[in-house]
Motif scaffolding. Structure first.
Motif, PDB file in Angstrom:
ATOM      1  N   LEU A 153       0.912  -1.188   0.072  1.00 43.04           N
ATOM      2  CA  LEU A 153       0.081  -0.040  -0.066  1.00 43.04           C
ATOM      3  C   LEU A 153       0.903   1.074  -0.148  1.00 43.04           C
ATOM      4  O   LEU A 153       2.056   1.423   0.426  1.00 43.04           O
ATOM      5  N   SER A 154       0.339   2.412  -0.409  1.00 49.72           N
ATOM      6  CA  SER A 154       1.030   3.471  -0.112  1.00 49.72           C
ATOM      7  C   SER A 154       0.911   3.719   1.472  1.00 49.72           C
ATOM      8  O   SER A 154       0.354   3.164   2.235  1.00 49.72           O
ATOM      9  N   GLU A 155       1.873   4.704   1.739  1.00 58.18           N
ATOM     10  CA  GLU A 155       2.040   5.109   3.297  1.00 58.18           C
ATOM     11  C   GLU A 155       0.654   5.528   3.794  1.00 58.18           C
ATOM     12  O   GLU A 155       0.292   5.027   4.948  1.00 58.18           O
ATOM     13  N   GLU A 156      -0.123   6.361   2.888  1.00 57.29           N
ATOM     14  CA  GLU A 156      -1.000   6.890   3.582  1.00 57.29           C
ATOM     15  C   GLU A 156      -2.395   5.782   3.642  1.00 57.29           C
ATOM     16  O   GLU A 156      -2.995   5.724   4.531  1.00 57.29           O
ATOM     17  N   ALA A 157      -2.390   5.175   2.557  1.00 54.62           N
ATOM     18  CA  ALA A 157      -3.276   4.031   2.614  1.00 54.62           C
ATOM     19  C   ALA A 157      -3.052   3.134   3.861  1.00 54.62           C
ATOM     20  O   ALA A 157      -4.039   2.605   4.381  1.00 54.62           O
ATOM     21  N   ALA A 158      -2.003   2.957   3.856  1.00 49.97           N
ATOM     22  CA  ALA A 158      -1.496   1.988   4.917  1.00 49.97           C
ATOM     23  C   ALA A 158      -2.039   2.421   6.387  1.00 49.97           C
ATOM     24  O   ALA A 158      -2.463   1.717   7.461  1.00 49.97           O
ATOM     25  N   MET A 159      -1.742   3.794   6.529  1.00 50.54           N
ATOM     26  CA  MET A 159      -2.199   4.359   7.751  1.00 50.54           C
ATOM     27  C   MET A 159      -3.588   4.316   7.934  1.00 50.54           C
ATOM     28  O   MET A 159      -4.214   4.044   9.020  1.00 50.54           O
ATOM     29  N   GLU A 160      -4.260   4.718   6.723  1.00 53.08           N
ATOM     30  CA  GLU A 160      -5.749   4.609   7.027  1.00 53.08           C
ATOM     31  C   GLU A 160      -6.361   3.180   7.374  1.00 53.08           C
ATOM     32  O   GLU A 160      -7.200   2.980   8.307  1.00 53.08           O
ATOM     33  N   LEU A 161      -5.614   2.183   6.650  1.00 50.13           N
ATOM     34  CA  LEU A 161      -5.976   0.842   7.025  1.00 50.13           C
ATOM     35  C   LEU A 161      -5.816   0.243   8.607  1.00 50.13           C
ATOM     36  O   LEU A 161      -6.742  -0.188   9.257  1.00 50.13           O
ATOM     37  N   PHE A 162      -4.455   0.816   8.998  1.00 55.27           N
ATOM     38  CA  PHE A 162      -4.017   0.437  10.055  1.00 55.27           C
ATOM     39  C   PHE A 162      -4.933   1.053  11.260  1.00 55.27           C
ATOM     40  O   PHE A 162      -5.521   0.530  12.306  1.00 55.27           O
ATOM     41  N   LEU A 163      -5.410   2.487  11.040  1.00 53.32           N
ATOM     42  CA  LEU A 163      -6.003   3.390  12.197  1.00 53.32           C
ATOM     43  C   LEU A 163      -7.383   2.740  12.198  1.00 53.32           C
ATOM     44  O   LEU A 163      -8.011   2.612  13.176  1.00 53.32           O
ATOM     45  N   ASP A 164      -7.811   2.345  11.107  1.00 54.98           N
ATOM     46  CA  ASP A 164      -9.239   1.743  11.066  1.00 54.98           C
ATOM     47  C   ASP A 164      -9.488   0.207  11.664  1.00 54.98           C
ATOM     48  O   ASP A 164     -10.285   0.187  12.784  1.00 54.98           O
ATOM     49  N   ARG A 165      -8.547  -0.235  11.775  1.00 56.35           N
ATOM     50  CA  ARG A 165      -8.347  -1.569  12.350  1.00 56.35           C
ATOM     51  C   ARG A 165      -7.969  -1.256  13.722  1.00 56.35           C
ATOM     52  O   ARG A 165      -8.631  -2.103  14.630  1.00 56.35           O
ATOM     53  N   ALA A 166      -7.292  -0.419  13.862  1.00 58.00           N
ATOM     54  CA  ALA A 166      -6.942  -0.094  15.277  1.00 58.00           C
ATOM     55  C   ALA A 166      -8.304   0.419  16.264  1.00 58.00           C
ATOM     56  O   ALA A 166      -8.291  -0.050  17.462  1.00 58.00           O
ATOM     57  N   ARG A 167      -8.757   1.172  15.595  1.00 60.06           N
ATOM     58  CA  ARG A 167      -9.995   1.989  16.273  1.00 60.06           C
ATOM     59  C   ARG A 167     -11.181   0.709  16.714  1.00 60.06           C
ATOM     60  O   ARG A 167     -11.743   0.842  17.632  1.00 60.06           O
ATOM     61  N   ALA A 168     -11.029  -0.231  15.565  1.00 55.18           N
ATOM     62  CA  ALA A 168     -12.089  -1.367  15.959  1.00 55.18           C
ATOM     63  C   ALA A 168     -11.692  -2.350  17.042  1.00 55.18           C
ATOM     64  O   ALA A 168     -12.526  -2.585  17.963  1.00 55.18           O
ATOM     65  N   ALA A 169     -10.507  -2.638  17.087  1.00 58.16           N
ATOM     66  CA  ALA A 169      -9.779  -3.258  18.190  1.00 58.16           C
ATOM     67  C   ALA A 169      -9.712  -2.632  19.491  1.00 58.16           C
ATOM     68  O   ALA A 169      -9.866  -3.309  20.574  1.00 58.16           O
TER      69      ALA A 169
END
Length: 341
Positions: A153-169
């Motif tokens: 992923l691009s760095e920004e897309a990676a951050m979006e994915l990670f933060l989305d999953r992190a908020r869910a967890a």
């Protein structure tokens, strides 16, 4: 199994999805290749769920299949062919698909690449309405194959994915500037790979970001404590299992080189690799480098190579298991002392 129509959580892949769709519209065989955990399977399933997948799509997960002779039987079950009429299954499947307008997805095909190449070549010849989408670390090399490399992923897309999953967890755990800095560092460390990011984020239900970073330092393979088989395929339960499957597909020489290359920090050339890794057990370092690169385990550009962090970490474990860690570290230090890059 019919293709899922859900693309929930499909972050940062819009252009790649469009490119894959265009390539399938132009040709009849597309193979998605790329690093373990980069998201080939998810991309293939989203492609299969698009209206452009024509009148139907069938997804065949080849991960559990170990005998090439059972490939036609596995495909028959996926496309709904009843193999009880006495015909050989292979001929029956091809006849069943001969007048159909469908997309056939062969997912995780690398360990059956030879058998899949033969089957796909015959399928394309006998079934003019069928298109084939394959996910594999290795190309099948049919006459009409188009290859699309799925990158991180691009760095920004990676951050979006990670933060989305992190908020869910762990709701409320991330969101401050400091947390965002730590999260960005973790994304880079995990090579911007979707699987690694999702597994890491799931850990935040019990760890803080700094604790997660320390866990990675001590060799955590990110396997979740409770793997839900309905949410993630068994072969995606940890980075170790994903990389372990790739390791199994390597030749003995490639496995040895993978382990020895893990001592390199940053980029290296073929000449550097030969200076540090070659011996009587590994005489053809340049040739084995090509094999690792073709198998999507090694990045290369303009004569330079480097191991993705997740691949390098797994290689370091292999090196310890081989009992070569101290020797290879000494060879690496000696090479650096002689002016190595």
């Amino acid at each position: 199994m019919n293709a899922s129509t859900s693309d929930a959580g499909f972050v940062g892949r819009g252009p790649l999805l469009a490119e894959a769709g265009a390539l399938l519209a132009e040709g009849r065989h597309l193979t998605l290749s790329g690093l373990p955990g980069v998201g080939k399977s998810r991309l293939a399933r989203v492609v299969a769920a698009q209206p452009a997948a024509r009148r139907g799509a069938h997804v065949v997960d080849l991960t559990p299949l170990r005998k090439a002779a059972l490939l036609p039987h596995t495909i028959a079950a996926a496309v709904g062919f009843d193999a009880c009429d006495g015909r050989p299954v292979r001929d029956g499947v091809l006849s069943h698909l001969a007048d159909r307008d469908v997309l056939l997805v062969l997912d995780n095909a690398e360990h059956l690449a030879d058998a899949c190449r033969v089957f796909v070549a015959e399928l394309l010849w006998r079934c003019p309405g069928v298109r084939v989408l394959v996910t594999s670390r290795l190309p099948l090399r049919t006459a009409v194959e188009r290859l699309l490399v799925v990158g991180p992923l691009s760095e920004e897309a990676a951050m979006e994915l990670f933060l989305d999953r992190a908020r869910a967890a762990a709701p409320g755990l991330v969101g401050t500037p400091l947390h965002d800095v730590l999260a960005r560092s973790l994304c880079r460390r995990l090579d911007l790979l979707p699987l690694a990011l999702e597994l890491a984020a799931a850990k935040l239900s019990s760890l803080s970001l700094s604790e997660l970073e320390h866990a990675l330092d001590t060799g955590d393979d990110l396997a979740p404590a409770d793997c839900d088989p309905d949410r993630r395929p068994a072969h995606h339960h940890s980075l170790s299992t994903v990389l372990g499957r790739s390791h199994e597909l390597c030749t003995p020489a490639q496995r040895l080189l993978w382990a020895r290359l893990s001592v390199f920090i940053g980029a290296f050339t073929a000449r550097d690799a030969e200076a540090v890794c070659a011996d009587r057990l590994l005489p053809d370092v340049a040739g084995e480098l090509g094999g690792l690169a073709e198998g999507s385990l090694l990045h290369g550009r303009a004569g330079a190579f480097w191991l993705p962090v997740t691949v390098r970490t797994y290689g370091m474990r292999l090196l310890v298991a081989l009992g070569e860690s101290a020797r290879q570290q000494a060879r690496y230090r000696a090479w650096r002392g002689r002016g190595g890059s």
